[in-house]
Scaffold this active site. Structure first.
Site, short mmCIF file in Angstrom:
data_model
loop_
_atom_site.label_atom_id
_atom_site.label_comp_id
_atom_site.label_asym_id
_atom_site.label_seq_id
_atom_site.Cartn_x
_atom_site.Cartn_y
_atom_site.Cartn_z
N LYS A 139 -19.05 18.21 4.06
CA LYS A 139 -18.02 18.47 5.07
C LYS A 139 -17.75 17.20 5.88
O LYS A 139 -16.62 16.91 6.26
CB LYS A 139 -18.48 19.60 6.00
CG LYS A 139 -17.51 19.91 7.13
CD LYS A 139 -16.17 20.38 6.58
CE LYS A 139 -15.20 20.69 7.72
NZ LYS A 139 -13.86 21.05 7.20
N SER A 170 0.83 -1.20 0.00
CA SER A 170 0.00 0.00 0.00
C SER A 170 0.88 1.25 0.00
O SER A 170 1.64 1.47 -0.93
CB SER A 170 -0.96 -0.04 1.18
OG SER A 170 -2.13 0.70 0.92
#
Length: 334
Positions: A220, A168
Site C-alpha cells: 500500500k 517526458s
C-alpha cells in the site's frame, strides 16, 4: 471580582463570535467561488487569418499615402466578401495551445476545446497544437494524450508544433500526432520516468520522535517521507517505475514505429536538429511558419477555453504551483 470575570467571559464570547463569523464568511466565499467556477467558462474563437491581415494593414497604414490606403481598405472589403462565400468550402485548421505544468492542469481546457472542435469539424479540416511542456504526473499527461487521441479517432489530422520543449509527458502527448514539428533548439524526448521524495526518518529519530504508519496491503505504501524505508519497498517502487516506463515506450513505439527505442528511451532529451536525426520529430520549423502556411491554404481559427477564476481558486493555483516548484509531488513523473 465576579464582575471582572463576567466582563472577561463576555469579551471571549465576542471574540469567538467574530472569529466564527469571519470563518463562515471565508467558507461562504470559497463555496460561492467553486459553484461559479463549475459553470463559468466558454469557448473563444479568433480568426488568425484576420489577425495577420490586420497586423499587415497597420504597417502599411504607416507607409502608404492616403489615396493608396483607401484603395487598400476597399480591396480588403472585397476580399472579405469573397472569403465569406468560399469559407464553407475551404478546409479549416483549428489552432490550440497547451502549456503544461507538472500537473498537466491545461488538460481541462484541452478537453473542452477538442469537444467543441469535434462538434463542428468537417472532412478536410485539421488541428494544429502548439505544445510546451517538460512533463509531469504520468496519469495526468496520459489523460491529456488520451484527449488528443480523440482527434485521431475522428480522423482529424493533428500536427504538434514544439518551439521550446516537449519532454517526458510532453513528448507522450506529441507522439499522438500525425506530424511533429520542432524548432532547431527545442528540447525533445526524455522518454523516462522518475520518482523522488525526501526522507526525514533519521532527523526524527535523532529527536526521539516516532512516526507510525498503518496500512492494509503489503505494498500500500512502498516508500515514505517520515518512516524508515526498506529495501523491499524501494525495490517495489523501482519495479513500478520500470512498468510505467515500459508502457511509455510501448505507447510511443505504437505511434512512431520507426524509432529505435533502445536509443531514444534512455530518459535523455535532445535539441530539435538531433531529434530529427533520431526520428523523434518529422520537420524543423517554428510554429509561426506552420501557422502561416496553414493560413495560405485556408482558414485558421484559434480555439481556446477560457474560465474566470475566483480569488480563492487563483490563490490555490498560485500556491500549488509554487509548492510544486519547491517540492515535487511523490508520484511517478514522466
Amino acid at each position: 471580582m465576579n464582575g471582572l470575570a463576567a466582563q472577561y467571559a463576555l469579551f471571549v464570547a465576542e471574540v469567538a463570535t467574530l472569529v466564527l463569523a469571519v470563518i463562515g464568511l471565508v467558507a461562504g466565499l470559497v463555496a460561492l467561488s467553486r459553484r461559479k467556477a463549475k459553470h463559468a467558462g466558454q469557448i473563444e474563437v479568433t480568426d488568425v487569418n484576420r489577425q495577420f491581415e490586420a497586423a499587415a494593414d497597420r504597417i502599411q497604414a504607416a507607409q502608404l499615402p492616403k489615396k493608396a490606403l483607401k484603395m487598400l481598405h476597399k480591396q480588403r472589403k472585397a476580399e472579405r466578401k469573397a472569403q465569406q462565400k468560399r469559407t464553407e468550402a475551404e478546409p479549416c485548421s483549428y489552432l490550440l495551445d497547451f502549456k503544461g505544468d507538472i500537473r498537466a492542469s491545461a488538460f481541462m481546457a484541452l478537453r473542452e476545446e477538442i469537444s467543441a472542435i469535434l462538434h463542428v469539424a468537417k472532412a478536410g479540416d485539421a488541428v494544429l497544437l502548439r505544445l510546451e511542456s517538460g512533463g509531469g504526473m504520468v496519469n495526468r499527461y496520459g489523460l491529456a494524450a488520451a484527449q488528443l487521441l480523440r482527434l485521431r479517432d475522428a480522423q482529424l489530422p493533428l500536427t504538434v508544433m514544439v518551439d521550446t520543449v516537449a519532454a517526458s509527458g510532453g513528448y507522450l502527448m506529441a507522439a499522438v500526432a500525425d506530424r511533429i514539428v520542432a524548432s532547431p533548439f527545442a528540447l525533445i524526448g526524455s522518454i523516462g520516468v522518475i520518482a523522488q521524495i525526501p526522507n526525514f526518518h533519521r532527523w526524527l529519530q535523532a529527536r526521539d520522535i516516532d512516526w507510525e504508519q498503518f496500512t492494509a496491503g503489503k505494498f500500500k505504501r512502498t516508500v515514505t517521507l517520515f518512516g524508515e524505508n526498506t529495501e523491499t519497498g524501494r525495490a517495489k517502487l523501482r519495479e513500478e517505475l520500470e512498468e510505467i516506463h515500459a508502457q511509455f515506450r510501448a505507447f510511443v513505439q505504437g505511434r512512431r514505429a520507426q524509432l529505435d527505442m533502445e536509443k531514444v528511451a534512455t530518459g535523455e532529451a535532445w535539441l530539435g536538429s538531433k531529434a530529427l536525426e533520431l526520428g523523434l520529430v518529422d520537420e524543423l520549423a517554428t510554429s509561426d511558419e506552420i501557422i502561416r502556411s496553414a493560413c495560405r491554404r485556408g482558414q485558421v481559427l484559434h480555439v481556446s477555453f477560457q474560465r474566470k477564476l475566483g480569488l480563492p481558486e487563483r490563490l490555490r493555483i498560485s500556491a500549488q504551483s509554487a509548492w510544486d516548484g519547491i517540492w515535487q509531488p511523490p508520484y511517478p513523473l514522466g
